[in-house]
Design an enzyme around this catalytic site. Structure first.
Site, PDB file in Angstrom:
ATOM      1  N   ARG A  32      -8.057  -8.899 -12.857  1.00  0.00           N
ATOM      2  CA  ARG A  32      -6.984  -9.367 -13.748  1.00  0.00           C
ATOM      3  C   ARG A  32      -7.583 -10.027 -14.983  1.00  0.00           C
ATOM      4  O   ARG A  32      -7.121  -9.820 -16.109  1.00  0.00           O
ATOM      5  CB  ARG A  32      -6.090 -10.374 -13.004  1.00  0.00           C
ATOM      6  CG  ARG A  32      -5.300  -9.748 -11.885  1.00  0.00           C
ATOM      7  CD  ARG A  32      -4.473 -10.800 -11.144  1.00  0.00           C
ATOM      8  NE  ARG A  32      -3.797 -10.184 -10.011  1.00  0.00           N
ATOM      9  CZ  ARG A  32      -3.798 -10.666  -8.772  1.00  0.00           C
ATOM     10  NH1 ARG A  32      -4.426 -11.797  -8.496  1.00  0.00           N
ATOM     11  NH2 ARG A  32      -3.171 -10.033  -7.815  1.00  0.00           N
ATOM     12  N   ASP A  86       7.408  -1.647 -10.628  1.00  0.00           N
ATOM     13  CA  ASP A  86       7.281  -1.728  -9.171  1.00  0.00           C
ATOM     14  C   ASP A  86       8.600  -1.270  -8.551  1.00  0.00           C
ATOM     15  O   ASP A  86       9.639  -1.301  -9.198  1.00  0.00           O
ATOM     16  CB  ASP A  86       6.971  -3.175  -8.736  1.00  0.00           C
ATOM     17  CG  ASP A  86       6.312  -3.251  -7.368  1.00  0.00           C
ATOM     18  OD1 ASP A  86       5.079  -3.405  -7.306  1.00  0.00           O
ATOM     19  OD2 ASP A  86       7.031  -3.138  -6.354  1.00  0.00           O
ATOM     20  N   SER A  87       8.543  -0.864  -7.277  1.00  0.00           N
ATOM     21  CA  SER A  87       9.775  -0.437  -6.613  1.00  0.00           C
ATOM     22  C   SER A  87      10.476  -1.596  -5.911  1.00  0.00           C
ATOM     23  O   SER A  87      11.566  -1.430  -5.384  1.00  0.00           O
ATOM     24  CB  SER A  87       9.463   0.676  -5.602  1.00  0.00           C
ATOM     25  OG  SER A  87       8.495   0.221  -4.691  1.00  0.00           O
ATOM     26  N   ASP A 127      -2.353   0.000  -9.399  1.00  0.00           N
ATOM     27  CA  ASP A 127      -2.865  -0.719  -8.218  1.00  0.00           C
ATOM     28  C   ASP A 127      -1.940  -0.435  -7.032  1.00  0.00           C
ATOM     29  O   ASP A 127      -1.207  -1.310  -6.570  1.00  0.00           O
ATOM     30  CB  ASP A 127      -2.921  -2.221  -8.543  1.00  0.00           C
ATOM     31  CG  ASP A 127      -3.477  -3.048  -7.394  1.00  0.00           C
ATOM     32  OD1 ASP A 127      -4.197  -2.490  -6.558  1.00  0.00           O
ATOM     33  OD2 ASP A 127      -3.197  -4.264  -7.348  1.00  0.00           O
ATOM     34  N   CYS A 131      -6.911   0.245  -2.502  1.00  0.00           N
ATOM     35  CA  CYS A 131      -7.169  -0.765  -1.468  1.00  0.00           C
ATOM     36  C   CYS A 131      -7.265  -0.105  -0.091  1.00  0.00           C
ATOM     37  O   CYS A 131      -7.131  -0.765   0.926  1.00  0.00           O
ATOM     38  CB  CYS A 131      -6.095  -1.844  -1.492  1.00  0.00           C
ATOM     39  SG  CYS A 131      -4.440  -1.209  -1.234  1.00  0.00           S
TER      40      CYS A 131
HETATM   41  N1  SAH Z   1      -1.023  -5.228  -8.561  1.00  0.00           N
HETATM   42  C1  SAH Z   1      -0.431  -6.174  -7.651  1.00  0.00           C
HETATM   43  C2  SAH Z   1      -0.503  -5.754  -6.204  1.00  0.00           C
HETATM   44  C3  SAH Z   1       0.105  -4.413  -5.900  1.00  0.00           C
HETATM   45  S1  SAH Z   1       0.557  -4.204  -4.236  1.00  0.00           S
HETATM   46  C4  SAH Z   1      -1.032  -7.550  -7.887  1.00  0.00           C
HETATM   47  O1  SAH Z   1      -1.919  -7.689  -8.730  1.00  0.00           O
HETATM   48  O2  SAH Z   1      -0.633  -8.492  -7.206  1.00  0.00           O
HETATM   49  C5  SAH Z   1       1.362  -2.666  -4.277  1.00  0.00           C
HETATM   50  C6  SAH Z   1       2.758  -2.702  -4.870  1.00  0.00           C
HETATM   51  O3  SAH Z   1       3.212  -1.363  -4.936  1.00  0.00           O
HETATM   52  C7  SAH Z   1       3.817  -3.441  -4.099  1.00  0.00           C
HETATM   53  O4  SAH Z   1       4.382  -4.434  -4.903  1.00  0.00           O
HETATM   54  C8  SAH Z   1       4.900  -2.383  -3.759  1.00  0.00           C
HETATM   55  O5  SAH Z   1       6.219  -2.878  -3.884  1.00  0.00           O
HETATM   56  C9  SAH Z   1       4.632  -1.346  -4.797  1.00  0.00           C
HETATM   57  N2  SAH Z   1       5.008   0.040  -4.493  1.00  0.00           N
HETATM   58  C10 SAH Z   1       4.788   0.734  -3.363  1.00  0.00           C
HETATM   59  N3  SAH Z   1       5.191   2.010  -3.495  1.00  0.00           N
HETATM   60  C11 SAH Z   1       5.684   2.118  -4.753  1.00  0.00           C
HETATM   61  C12 SAH Z   1       6.228   3.193  -5.517  1.00  0.00           C
HETATM   62  N4  SAH Z   1       6.338   4.426  -4.998  1.00  0.00           N
HETATM   63  N5  SAH Z   1       6.621   2.947  -6.785  1.00  0.00           N
HETATM   64  C13 SAH Z   1       6.523   1.707  -7.310  1.00  0.00           C
HETATM   65  N6  SAH Z   1       5.975   0.668  -6.654  1.00  0.00           N
HETATM   66  C14 SAH Z   1       5.574   0.869  -5.383  1.00  0.00           C
END
Ligand code: SAH
Length: 390
Positions: A209, A247-248, A294, A334
């Site tokens: 970040r 995000d979803s 991510d 991850c």
């Molecule tokens: N980048 C974040 C962590 C990401 S965790 C940070 O720095 O804290 C992964 C995220 O992906 C979760 O918030 C989850 O809600 C989202 N997610 C999972 N599948 C998804 C999709 N198909 N479209 C959008 N978001 C999604």
């Protein structure tokens, strides 16, 4: 001591070369072994009596034994935990000036099956194995000595607990309050430790970040899979011209917006599926100077490797499609089940298919509060690659 012993026959067990894990097919799984209760503390010895150490055993798990120590007959009590917790705390205290970090990262801190994220005087504790579950009370007592937390939440709801025959539960065992503030890289965020994903916050991306924020001044940023805005808010704080958090999860985006206000910055929160939204942005001709992705793990188990690898490739292609000329794209995975080289290869293919020449400018993983046992390289699950695109 009347502790039971498990025999490690001659062979190629990784534990003979120092690994802290012993797989069920590497030990003699006789009736005596099968009758040992899941999670019991045992000694491991060779057929010749050679001591391999003290561990805990779960006859139901593929990773049948996780070693606490390479000495036999080590007493696993409050003082044992206190020594290891103090060591873990000393490392973090040396690195970070504020008490916000992953305090315990399982084998990397010689505490297999245990993850603890610290948010000042609140701890989110994740217990992943039957052997650690049996030690819960002892662990909590040791935490009282070493950390004296006000609030302790057990986030015992990781799906992997099923592999150990464990149930799923979230429980506040001390204090109260699940909504907490996180201070990281000079920004202030909020997290929900009871409802949020994993422990509620992803400390593993802290350094990544900061890297992105360092490039963000005056730039447009797309933070895809933003969760509660860890990347996007820091980028906005660093002077980004525009930040979109995608995000979803509506609850995660609501927290992101709240955190943005706490930092006096503005983000645009978009609730959508990332693959669909990237296609839409591409078709609409929208481009960003910085695009980061991510996602959740696409390779959840070894059998998902091929479809998961394909998904990483496609995501890299779509991310490249919406990255402006001269822009930076960062991809992350991850999934510990995809090796770093394979992940890099898939991203390279994605870039190729997008028709974008690129140069890798940074390869990284989790920060130093996620130490890795040198003989368990797969526990270095986080991989991040940043590219500059033509
Ligand atoms: N980048 C974040 C962590 C990401 S965790 C940070 O720095 O804290 C992964 C995220 O992906 C979760 O918030 C989850 O809600 C989202 N997610 C999972 N599948 C998804 C999709 N198909 N479209 C959008 N978001 C999604």
């Amino acid at each position: 001591m009347s502790r039971k012993s498990i025999i490690l026959p001659k062979g190629r067990a990784r534990a003979r070369a120092g690994s802290p894990w012993i797989f069920s097919n590497e030990i003699r799984m006789d009736e005596a072994a099968k009758s040992i209760a899941p999670g019991a503390v045992i000694n491991v010895r060779g057929e010749d009596g050679r001591a391999f150490g003290t561990g805990y055993f779960n006859p139901k798990s593929l990773i049948a034994i996780r070693l606490w120590s390479d000495d036999c007959d080590v007493v696993i009590d409050r003082d044992f935990f206190a020594v290891r917790l103090k060591r873990a705390l000393a490392l973090r205290s040396a690195i970070y000036d504020k008490p916000f970090y992953r305090l315990v990262h399982a084998e990397g801190d010689a505490l297999p099956g245990l993850v603890i994220d610290r948010f000042d005087d609140t701890l989110a504790v994740q217990i992943g194995t039957a052997g650690m579950e049996r030690q819960t009370e002892t662990l909590l007592q040791a935490l009282e000595i070493v950390v004296k937390p006000k609030t302790v939440i057990l986030r015992n709801d990781a799906p992997s607990r099923a592999l150990e025959g464990l149930d799923s539960h979230v429980k506040t065992v001390k204090g109260e309050g699940r909504r907490i503030a996180v201070e990281e890289n000079g920004a202030r965020y909020f997290a929900d430790l009871a409802e949020g994903q994993k422990t509620g916050w992803y400390y593993d991306q802290r350094d990544n970040r900061a890297f992105i924020a360092g490039l963000a001044k005056g730039k447009t940023v797309l933070d895809a899979y933003s969760y509660t805005g860890g990347f996007g808010i820091l980028a906005a704080k660093a002077g980004a011209k525009e930040v979109v958090c995608l995000d979803s999860s509506a609850p995660a985006l609501a927290i992101a917006e709240e955190s943005a206000r706490a930092n006096s910055v503005t983000i645009k929160a978009v609730k959508a599926d990332v693959f669909e939204e990237l296609e839409r942005l591409k078709a609409a001709g929208e481009r960003f100077d910085i695009v980061l992705t991510d996602p959740p793990p696409f390779v959840k188990s070894k059998k998902d490797l091929e479809p998961g690898a394909k998904a990483y490739r496609k995501l890299a292609r779509l991310a490249a499609d919406v990255t402006a000329p001269g822009g930076v794209m960062m991809t992350a995975s991850c999934s510990h089940n995809i090796p770093p080289e394979r992940f890099a290869q898939e991203c390279a293919q994605g870039l190729l298919r997008a028709g974008r020449a690129a140069a890798m400018i940074r390869q990284s993983g989790a920060g130093p509060d996620h130490p890795v046992h040198p003989l368990l390289p797969e526990s270095a699950y986080l991989k991040a690659i940043a590219y500059v695109l033509d």
